[in-house]
Write an enzyme that holds these catalytic residues in place. Structure first.
Site, PDB file in Angstrom:
ATOM      1  N   ASP A   1     -52.087  -5.999  -0.156  1.00  0.00           N
ATOM      2  CA  ASP A   1     -52.136  -7.444   0.014  1.00  0.00           C
ATOM      3  C   ASP A   1     -53.453  -7.772   0.717  1.00  0.00           C
ATOM      4  O   ASP A   1     -54.108  -6.881   1.275  1.00  0.00           O
ATOM      5  CB  ASP A   1     -50.936  -7.876   0.853  1.00  0.00           C
ATOM      6  CG  ASP A   1     -50.980  -9.333   1.245  1.00  0.00           C
ATOM      7  OD1 ASP A   1     -51.120 -10.185   0.367  1.00  0.00           O
ATOM      8  OD2 ASP A   1     -50.891  -9.607   2.454  1.00  0.00           O
TER       9      ASP A   1
ATOM     10  N   ASP B   1     -54.424 -11.353   2.652  1.00  0.00           N
ATOM     11  CA  ASP B   1     -54.281 -12.141   3.883  1.00  0.00           C
ATOM     12  C   ASP B   1     -53.225 -11.525   4.791  1.00  0.00           C
ATOM     13  O   ASP B   1     -52.080 -11.290   4.368  1.00  0.00           O
ATOM     14  CB  ASP B   1     -53.857 -13.574   3.545  1.00  0.00           C
ATOM     15  CG  ASP B   1     -54.893 -14.331   2.744  1.00  0.00           C
ATOM     16  OD1 ASP B   1     -55.205 -15.462   3.111  1.00  0.00           O
ATOM     17  OD2 ASP B   1     -55.394 -13.786   1.741  1.00  0.00           O
TER      18      ASP B   1
END
Length: 227
Positions: free
Chosen positions: A8, A10
């Protein structure tokens, strides 16, 4: 040891919260809406920018100018996405060590695709081989579609148990846990991101990493810490 690490973005590789909050509040202010605190914005992120703006607006998608507010957010964020954003401590060095060991890295995010590509290129260069973001024609996380796209770009077959076993998915939220589960991948949840350990454990985290060193050990194949 895993041969592919799918991250991922953020809250996992980049601390983007302050730039996201600034863009949210700029859009809200432009529409005469009350602004949000940093912690409120933290709780809103993870499901793409449309839901971020929907959650930030007091009347959500019922706001008559919702599309305009979303467009204002995107414009402000595109112009100011690197003001406060920084990689988390130790992340660039970790990605470099992964490459040295022959582990190939991809990023899959619910942030819109252009921002994902731009941020990965700016902060990580060729340390991130594949960067996949939200696009209208592809289901976003927790659907596995973007993860499967990253796998195929890396030359893997998402239908192959062996190829899935060679991958690990790394994120900081419940959405990431559900995404890994839907894709049939092992998952490591990092504790420095937008959700705390108690939340992640309630969401079903199977392995957690409190710092980059712990994450590195889990990727190399050290037994996950109990959770």
């Amino acid at each position: 040891m895993y041969r592919f690490a799918i991250f991922d973005l953020d809250g996992t590789l980049l601390d983007t919260l302050d730039d996201l909050a600034a863009a949210v509040n700029a859009a809200l202010s432009a529409h005469g809406k009350p602004t949000r605190t940093r912690d409120e914005v933290r709780s809103f992120v993870g499901d793409g920018v449309a839901l971020l703006v929907e959650r930030a607006l007091p009347d959500g998608r019922n706001y008559p100018a919702f599309d305009a507010c979303l467009a204002d957010f995107k414009r402000v964020y595109a112009e100011n996405s690197r003001v406060y954003t920084r990689p988390y401590e130790g992340v660039p060095a970790l990605l470099a060590r992964l490459r040295e060991r022959g582990i190939r890295v991809a990023v899959v995010s619910n942030k819109y695709a252009a921002a994902v590509r731009e941020l990965c290129a700016y902060y990580f260069g060729d340390l991130v081989e594949v960067a996949v973001g939200e696009r209208p024609e592809v289901k976003k996380k927790p659907a596995p579609d973007t993860v499967f796209e990253a796998m195929r770009t890396l030359g893997l077959n998402p239908d192959s148990p062996a190829d899935r076993a060679a991958c690990v998915y790394i994120g900081d939220s419940d959405v990431d846990i559900l995404t890994a589960r839907a894709a049939g991948l092992d998952c490591i949840s990092v504790l420095w991101g937008f959700r705390d350990e108690a939340f992640l454990l309630r969401a079903g985290a199977a392995a957690t990493a409190a710092n980059v060193e712990e994450l590195e050990g889990l990727i190399w194949g050290v037994a996950p810490n109990p959770s």
